[in-house]
Write a protein that holds these residues in place. Structure first.
Motif, PDB file in Angstrom:
ATOM      1  N   THR A 365     -39.124   0.472  46.870  1.00 11.54           N
ATOM      2  CA  THR A 365     -39.647  -0.183  48.075  1.00 11.54           C
ATOM      3  C   THR A 365     -39.756  -1.683  47.852  1.00 11.54           C
ATOM      4  O   THR A 365     -39.360  -2.493  48.702  1.00 11.54           O
ATOM      5  CB  THR A 365     -41.027   0.394  48.438  1.00 11.54           C
ATOM      6  OG1 THR A 365     -40.885   1.787  48.730  1.00 11.54           O
ATOM      7  CG2 THR A 365     -41.600  -0.312  49.655  1.00 11.54           C
ATOM      8  N   ILE A 366     -40.308  -2.070  46.691  1.00 14.93           N
ATOM      9  CA  ILE A 366     -40.412  -3.496  46.369  1.00 14.93           C
ATOM     10  C   ILE A 366     -39.024  -4.105  46.188  1.00 14.93           C
ATOM     11  O   ILE A 366     -38.753  -5.221  46.637  1.00 14.93           O
ATOM     12  CB  ILE A 366     -41.261  -3.689  45.099  1.00 14.93           C
ATOM     13  CG1 ILE A 366     -42.714  -3.274  45.365  1.00 14.93           C
ATOM     14  CG2 ILE A 366     -41.204  -5.132  44.607  1.00 14.93           C
ATOM     15  CD1 ILE A 366     -43.597  -3.288  44.134  1.00 14.93           C
ATOM     16  N   ALA A 367     -38.126  -3.355  45.532  1.00 12.66           N
ATOM     17  CA  ALA A 367     -36.782  -3.871  45.263  1.00 12.66           C
ATOM     18  C   ALA A 367     -35.967  -4.062  46.533  1.00 12.66           C
ATOM     19  O   ALA A 367     -35.008  -4.838  46.541  1.00 12.66           O
ATOM     20  CB  ALA A 367     -36.047  -2.921  44.316  1.00 12.66           C
ATOM     21  N   SER A 368     -36.327  -3.373  47.617  1.00 13.47           N
ATOM     22  CA  SER A 368     -35.562  -3.470  48.859  1.00 13.47           C
ATOM     23  C   SER A 368     -36.037  -4.587  49.769  1.00 13.47           C
ATOM     24  O   SER A 368     -35.457  -4.794  50.843  1.00 13.47           O
ATOM     25  CB  SER A 368     -35.629  -2.140  49.610  1.00 13.47           C
ATOM     26  OG  SER A 368     -36.973  -1.837  49.974  1.00 13.47           O
ATOM     27  N   THR A 369     -37.065  -5.311  49.386  1.00 14.87           N
ATOM     28  CA  THR A 369     -37.545  -6.419  50.210  1.00 14.87           C
ATOM     29  C   THR A 369     -36.501  -7.536  50.237  1.00 14.87           C
ATOM     30  O   THR A 369     -35.732  -7.694  49.283  1.00 14.87           O
ATOM     31  CB  THR A 369     -38.871  -6.962  49.665  1.00 14.87           C
ATOM     32  OG1 THR A 369     -38.683  -7.386  48.290  1.00 14.87           O
ATOM     33  CG2 THR A 369     -39.961  -5.896  49.703  1.00 14.87           C
ATOM     34  N   PRO A 370     -36.452  -8.321  51.320  1.00 12.69           N
ATOM     35  CA  PRO A 370     -35.440  -9.391  51.412  1.00 12.69           C
ATOM     36  C   PRO A 370     -35.483 -10.367  50.239  1.00 12.69           C
ATOM     37  O   PRO A 370     -34.454 -10.915  49.849  1.00 12.69           O
ATOM     38  CB  PRO A 370     -35.798 -10.087  52.732  1.00 12.69           C
ATOM     39  CG  PRO A 370     -36.510  -9.052  53.532  1.00 12.69           C
ATOM     40  CD  PRO A 370     -37.266  -8.213  52.542  1.00 12.69           C
ATOM     41  N   LYS A 371     -36.665 -10.568  49.669  1.00 11.33           N
ATOM     42  CA  LYS A 371     -36.790 -11.512  48.562  1.00 11.33           C
ATOM     43  C   LYS A 371     -36.123 -10.997  47.297  1.00 11.33           C
ATOM     44  O   LYS A 371     -35.486 -11.771  46.562  1.00 11.33           O
ATOM     45  CB  LYS A 371     -38.276 -11.794  48.304  1.00 11.33           C
ATOM     46  CG  LYS A 371     -38.526 -12.754  47.158  1.00 11.33           C
ATOM     47  CD  LYS A 371     -40.019 -12.954  46.948  1.00 11.33           C
ATOM     48  CE  LYS A 371     -40.300 -13.869  45.753  1.00 11.33           C
ATOM     49  NZ  LYS A 371     -41.754 -14.045  45.508  1.00 11.33           N
ATOM     50  N   LEU A 372     -36.234  -9.689  47.017  1.00  9.25           N
ATOM     51  CA  LEU A 372     -35.745  -9.138  45.754  1.00  9.25           C
ATOM     52  C   LEU A 372     -34.413  -8.396  45.876  1.00  9.25           C
ATOM     53  O   LEU A 372     -33.731  -8.214  44.871  1.00  9.25           O
ATOM     54  CB  LEU A 372     -36.792  -8.191  45.161  1.00  9.25           C
ATOM     55  CG  LEU A 372     -38.045  -8.831  44.580  1.00  9.25           C
ATOM     56  CD1 LEU A 372     -38.927  -7.776  43.931  1.00  9.25           C
ATOM     57  CD2 LEU A 372     -37.692  -9.890  43.551  1.00  9.25           C
ATOM     58  N   ALA A 373     -34.064  -7.936  47.062  1.00  6.09           N
ATOM     59  CA  ALA A 373     -32.854  -7.122  47.213  1.00  6.09           C
ATOM     60  C   ALA A 373     -31.606  -7.796  46.639  1.00  6.09           C
ATOM     61  O   ALA A 373     -30.815  -7.139  45.945  1.00  6.09           O
ATOM     62  CB  ALA A 373     -32.645  -6.767  48.685  1.00  6.09           C
ATOM     63  N   PRO A 374     -31.369  -9.108  46.857  1.00  6.18           N
ATOM     64  CA  PRO A 374     -30.166  -9.733  46.276  1.00  6.18           C
ATOM     65  C   PRO A 374     -30.167  -9.765  44.748  1.00  6.18           C
ATOM     66  O   PRO A 374     -29.113  -9.925  44.136  1.00  6.18           O
ATOM     67  CB  PRO A 374     -30.190 -11.152  46.857  1.00  6.18           C
ATOM     68  CG  PRO A 374     -31.096 -11.085  48.041  1.00  6.18           C
ATOM     69  CD  PRO A 374     -32.119 -10.051  47.700  1.00  6.18           C
TER      70      PRO A 374
END
Length: 556
Positions: A365-374
């Motif tokens: 869930t955290i990894a899919s945020t716009p900040k971390l996804a890339p």
């Protein structure tokens, strides 16, 4: 009636005592959650002891009992206790992202001491000593140290310098590894292109120099080099950055502006078949005068110097085979792509973060945020936290959820970028910060790579080459259609015979079923019992515990 009143009064007194006790507990430690709370608290008289904590870790609960005892027995009104959240107080930002208990001692708005760790005897001794020092200050027999709360104490400064030294060594190690990796990539690409383009060399004429194409052609002709192809090309921002990486002269903002806004002229230089030597060296000799030792060999005018305008270069020719490969990919992508596969984008500097599989939903869930996804490059599920010999279970959350038997020791490993492969080609604001993300660190990972060098080694074990390639599912076998054949008289006769035979068999079976009705019913009942058994097994499967959805049990 009197007895009732007495009981009521006693109850009221007990309630009041309890409320007073609770109020005393509340006042024991002030809660500081913002800058205003902090600024008001540090103006109090006496010794202030502050437990500094981060939101993901929390304050040190184990020391509360000792602090209560010290305040009641020794401190009194001269000792004030508080807990302060470093995440939301600017003065305490140096303590953020720490899990180690931190105790600050303040008096008169000045920082007196800082202690790290949950060492109860040491904390108690320090409080007693500082209370005595504060009494001496009030009597005028001692001076308080002049140190603002945001400044480092001598022990902190020593630790900070040592940590900075380690960080500098880490950065140098990572920079050397990145340079080695980049050189290896360029060498591999150069070798690959030399198989097809060993006798050609790209060049570029700046917009202001294109009218002098004839001069360039005339300078190359005596050396057996001709212009095999030319095409106008607007490089754009990305192309201008690539060229600036290859030649420092093109780092000039004025040069970049011309390359971005106006079309340049891309040239493909080709060596004649009867000419010996390296095409790059020949072109540089003809256009830049390199390698000409004798003054007699030096031309009166060097083309590269003639084409300069107000210090802006007018011509670019690769200086080595690595530059040739890079500029060929940049200026002639269609020509190169027709014979050689395009270059593979390198992975940015990265590290491995390991979590318990029971944390998988929070991690993803955290990894899919716009900040971390890339920044999330790969992830997978493994049998345990073994870094040396990892055992892959599956590559996706969907596959993992399909598994019936899960275990506490299973892990999810995330490969996350902590930089970019080519910082010069990226806008500085798009470069991710160094180190693991705070959001994932707040989950308490089981392991985090020490640096990007070790991170690359660890991730290569978890995610070997080909890991991201899609899995090929076997195609279902198609049934072959039977070819229709032309009926003949013999076929018709055979079919009639087989039909008659089948009729006789069916009649015989019918007689047998009449005679054995009991047996048929028995067989049906047996089948029903088997189906019932299957349902029971399904219920048992549903009772399997998903051990990877909650933390491992605490050993007692």
């Amino acid at each position: 009636m009197s007895i009732t009143n007495a009981v009521a009064n006693a109850a009221a007194a007990a309630a009041a005592a309890g409320a007073g006790k609770k109020a005393a507990q509340v006042q024991l430690q002030a809660e500081l959650n913002n800058d205003d709370d902090w600024n008001k608290f540090i103006q109090r008289d006496g010794l202030l002891v502050v437990d500094v904590y981060t939101e993901w870790c929390g304050p040190c609960i184990g020391m509360v009992g000792n602090l209560k005892k010290i305040k009641v027995e020794i401190g009194g009104d001269n000792l004030h206790l508080a807990i302060a959240k470093a995440d939301t107080i600017e003065c305490l930002k140096r303590f953020r992202n720490r899990s180690e208990p931190t105790w600050m001692f303040l008096a008169g708005g000045q920082l007196i001491n800082v202690i790290f760790g949950a060492n109860a005897p040491r904390l108690a001794r320090t409080i007693v000593e500082e209370l005595k020092n504060e009494e001496l200050v009030k009597k005028g027999e001692r001076e308080r140290p002049k140190r603002a709360p945001h400044e480092l104490t001598p022990p902190e400064l020593e630790v900070a310098l040592a940590q900075e030294k380690l960080n500098q060594q880490r950065r140098e190690k990572e920079a050397a590894a990145a340079k080695t990796a980049r050189t290896a990539r360029r060498e591999a690409r150069a070798k690959r292109l030399e198989m097809h383009f060993n006798d050609v060399c790209p060049a570029l004429m700046m917009p202001h120099a294109q009218k002098n194409l004839r001069k360039v052609s005339d300078a190359l002709e005596p050396y057996g080099v001709l212009i095999a192809d030319k095409c106008p090309l607007v490089l754009g921002k990305h192309g201008a950055k690539i060229l600036a990486m290859e030649d420092p002269e093109f780092e000039n903002p004025e040069v970049a502006a011309q390359l971005i806004e106006r079309p340049s002229l891309a040239l493909l230089l080709k060596k004649l078949p009867d000419r010996e030597g390296n095409i790059i060296e020949i072109a540089r000799r003809a256009l830049f005068g390199e390698g000409l030792d004798n003054e007699e060999e030096q031309p009166k005018k060097i083309p590269s110097e003639e084409l300069k305008l107000n210090g802006v270069p007018g011509l670019f020719v690769p200086a080595d085979r690595h530059q040739r490969a890079s500029v060929l990919d940049l200026l002639f992508p269609k020509l190169v792509g027709g014979l050689v596969e395009p270059p593979v984008s390198p992975d940015p500097p990265h590290i491995a973060m390991i979590f318990g599989a029971w944390q998988r939903r929070a991690v993803l869930t955290i990894a899919s945020t716009p900040k971390l996804a890339p920044r999330i490059l790969r992830y997978g599920f493994f049998a345990d936290a073994n870094i040396e010999e990892p055992k892959l279970i599956c590559k996706t959350i969907e596959k993992y959820e399909e598994r019936v038997d899960k275990d506490y020791c299973e892990t999810i490993v995330v490969m996350i970028a902590v930089g970019v492969a080519e910082p010069a080609l990226v806008d500085p604001k798009d470069i991710p910060p160094e180190g693991p993300p705070e959001e994932l660190m707040a989950l308490g990972p089981l392991h985090v790579s020490e640096d990007t060098v070790l991170g690359a080694e660890e991730c290569e074990r978890f995610f070997p080459p080909g890991y991201s390639e899609p899995e090929h599912k076997p195609k279902p076998k198609t049934k072959k259609k039977k070819k229709k054949r032309h009926e003949t008289k013999e076929d018709t006769m055979d079919e009639s015979i087989s039909e008659a035979t089948n009729d006789n068999i069916e009649e015989a079976n019918g007689d047998a079923s009449v005679d054995g009705e009991g047996e048929g019913e028995g067989e049906g009942e047996g089948e029903g019992e088997l189906e019932g058994d299957g349902e029971d097994e399904g219920e048992e499967d549903d009772k399997h515990i998903d051990k990877a959805t909650s933390p491992p049990p605490i050993a007692t």
